[in-house]
Design a protein around this motif. Sequence first.
Motif, PDB file in Angstrom:
ATOM      1  N   ALA A  12      -4.564   0.098  -7.547  1.00 23.40           N
ATOM      2  CA  ALA A  12      -3.562  -0.920  -7.221  1.00 23.40           C
ATOM      3  C   ALA A  12      -2.252  -0.614  -7.908  1.00 23.40           C
ATOM      4  O   ALA A  12      -1.180  -0.775  -7.334  1.00 23.40           O
ATOM      5  N   LEU A  15      -0.474   2.136  -6.014  1.00 21.48           N
ATOM      6  CA  LEU A  15       0.153   1.643  -4.798  1.00 21.48           C
ATOM      7  C   LEU A  15       1.382   0.825  -5.120  1.00 21.48           C
ATOM      8  O   LEU A  15       2.419   0.940  -4.469  1.00 21.48           O
ATOM      9  N   ALA A  16       1.289  -0.030  -6.139  1.00 22.13           N
ATOM     10  CA  ALA A  16       2.441  -0.841  -6.523  1.00 22.13           C
ATOM     11  C   ALA A  16       3.581   0.030  -7.009  1.00 22.13           C
ATOM     12  O   ALA A  16       4.739  -0.325  -6.900  1.00 22.13           O
ATOM     13  N   THR A  20       3.319   6.106  -2.062  1.00 21.44           N
ATOM     14  CA  THR A  20       3.336   6.505  -0.667  1.00 21.44           C
ATOM     15  C   THR A  20       4.729   6.886  -0.228  1.00 21.44           C
ATOM     16  O   THR A  20       4.972   7.983   0.223  1.00 21.44           O
ATOM     17  N   SER A  88      -7.483   3.632   0.018  1.00 22.55           N
ATOM     18  CA  SER A  88      -6.455   2.897  -0.718  1.00 22.55           C
ATOM     19  C   SER A  88      -6.308   1.496  -0.170  1.00 22.55           C
ATOM     20  O   SER A  88      -6.214   0.520  -0.905  1.00 22.55           O
ATOM     21  N   VAL A  93      -3.587  -4.154  -3.179  1.00 29.27           N
ATOM     22  CA  VAL A  93      -2.385  -3.879  -3.963  1.00 29.27           C
ATOM     23  C   VAL A  93      -2.119  -5.076  -4.870  1.00 29.27           C
ATOM     24  O   VAL A  93      -2.261  -6.221  -4.451  1.00 29.27           O
ATOM     25  N   THR A 101      -5.624  -8.165  -0.728  1.00 30.67           N
ATOM     26  CA  THR A 101      -6.683  -7.372  -0.107  1.00 30.67           C
ATOM     27  C   THR A 101      -6.652  -7.489   1.416  1.00 30.67           C
ATOM     28  O   THR A 101      -6.249  -8.514   1.972  1.00 30.67           O
ATOM     29  N   ILE A 223       7.681  -3.106  -3.496  1.00 29.33           N
ATOM     30  CA  ILE A 223       6.246  -2.821  -3.382  1.00 29.33           C
ATOM     31  C   ILE A 223       5.935  -2.664  -1.898  1.00 29.33           C
ATOM     32  O   ILE A 223       6.060  -3.623  -1.136  1.00 29.33           O
ATOM     33  N   ASN A 225       3.513  -1.491   1.599  1.00 31.15           N
ATOM     34  CA  ASN A 225       2.150  -1.333   2.104  1.00 31.15           C
ATOM     35  C   ASN A 225       1.128  -2.304   1.525  1.00 31.15           C
ATOM     36  O   ASN A 225       0.049  -1.914   1.097  1.00 31.15           O
ATOM     37  N   VAL A 226       1.481  -3.590   1.492  1.00 34.98           N
ATOM     38  CA  VAL A 226       0.517  -4.618   1.105  1.00 34.98           C
ATOM     39  C   VAL A 226      -0.230  -5.000   2.383  1.00 34.98           C
ATOM     40  O   VAL A 226       0.236  -5.816   3.175  1.00 34.98           O
ATOM     41  N   HIS A 234       5.828  -5.879   2.941  1.00 35.88           N
ATOM     42  CA  HIS A 234       6.588  -5.061   1.999  1.00 35.88           C
ATOM     43  C   HIS A 234       7.413  -6.021   1.144  1.00 35.88           C
ATOM     44  O   HIS A 234       8.204  -6.815   1.671  1.00 35.88           O
TER      45      HIS A 234
END
Length: 244
Positions: A12, A15-16, A20, A88, A93, A101, A223, A225-226, A234
């Motif tokens: 997480a 990702l945060a 990416t 992922s 995230v 989730t 942040i 891709n949540v 986003h």
Amino acid sequence: MKKQLFSTLALAALLAAGTTTTSLAQTKSKSDSEKTKVTEDGTMVKTKVADDGKVKVKGKTDKGAKMKATTKPREGADMKNMKMSSESASNGVMVGGAMMTPDKDIVDNAVNSTDHTTLVGAVKAAGLVETLKGAGPFTVFAPTNAAFSKLPAGTAEALMMPENKQKLTTILTYHVVPGRLLAADLRDGQTLTTVEGETLTVHRSGNMVMLHDAKGGMANVTIPNVVSKNGVTHVIDTVLMPTK
């Protein structure tokens, strides 16, 4: 169990950190790296992202257990072609102190973020809860509480009043784009048509993703891709404004 907890939190944090396509949330910039720190349920996870894309993650529980990991970018990978892996996405995230989730919809994830209480209140005031809990898919650019605080004093409060519901709805739907667009799908110069009807323009500078609104304002994706079951969110640092 501790290893599983570390793995989830570390991923997480990665990702945060925007591994990416974009930048870190709550970062402290240095000449050769960016850092972020996340603490949840007694577990602290630190990430360090170097200019070459290398990411180092360190974790420690309040009981002294530790973990460490290092990742490197794929050599020669074109950022616009990179996609977030299903592994992922399945782990979620971290946003506003809570894990977002993909088994929850956009609204159910957002209500758990302490950084988005103003946005959630606005969505409720505008009567858009059921819409954003629908099948979608939607791409939502979600301003934080700090983003709303940048507006002129009293603006956010005024927008929540029943007599301003239409204006509030216009602003909120300007932050929603039909379809599911990951950060890797957002290209420099791309024009996005929002649910409100007006457009947003995407700009990229390296790994940074920015959005220009109809009034010339700009928001940074902090942040990306949540992923939710009915779309993707986003997090952005500025409220986007339509012309209407």
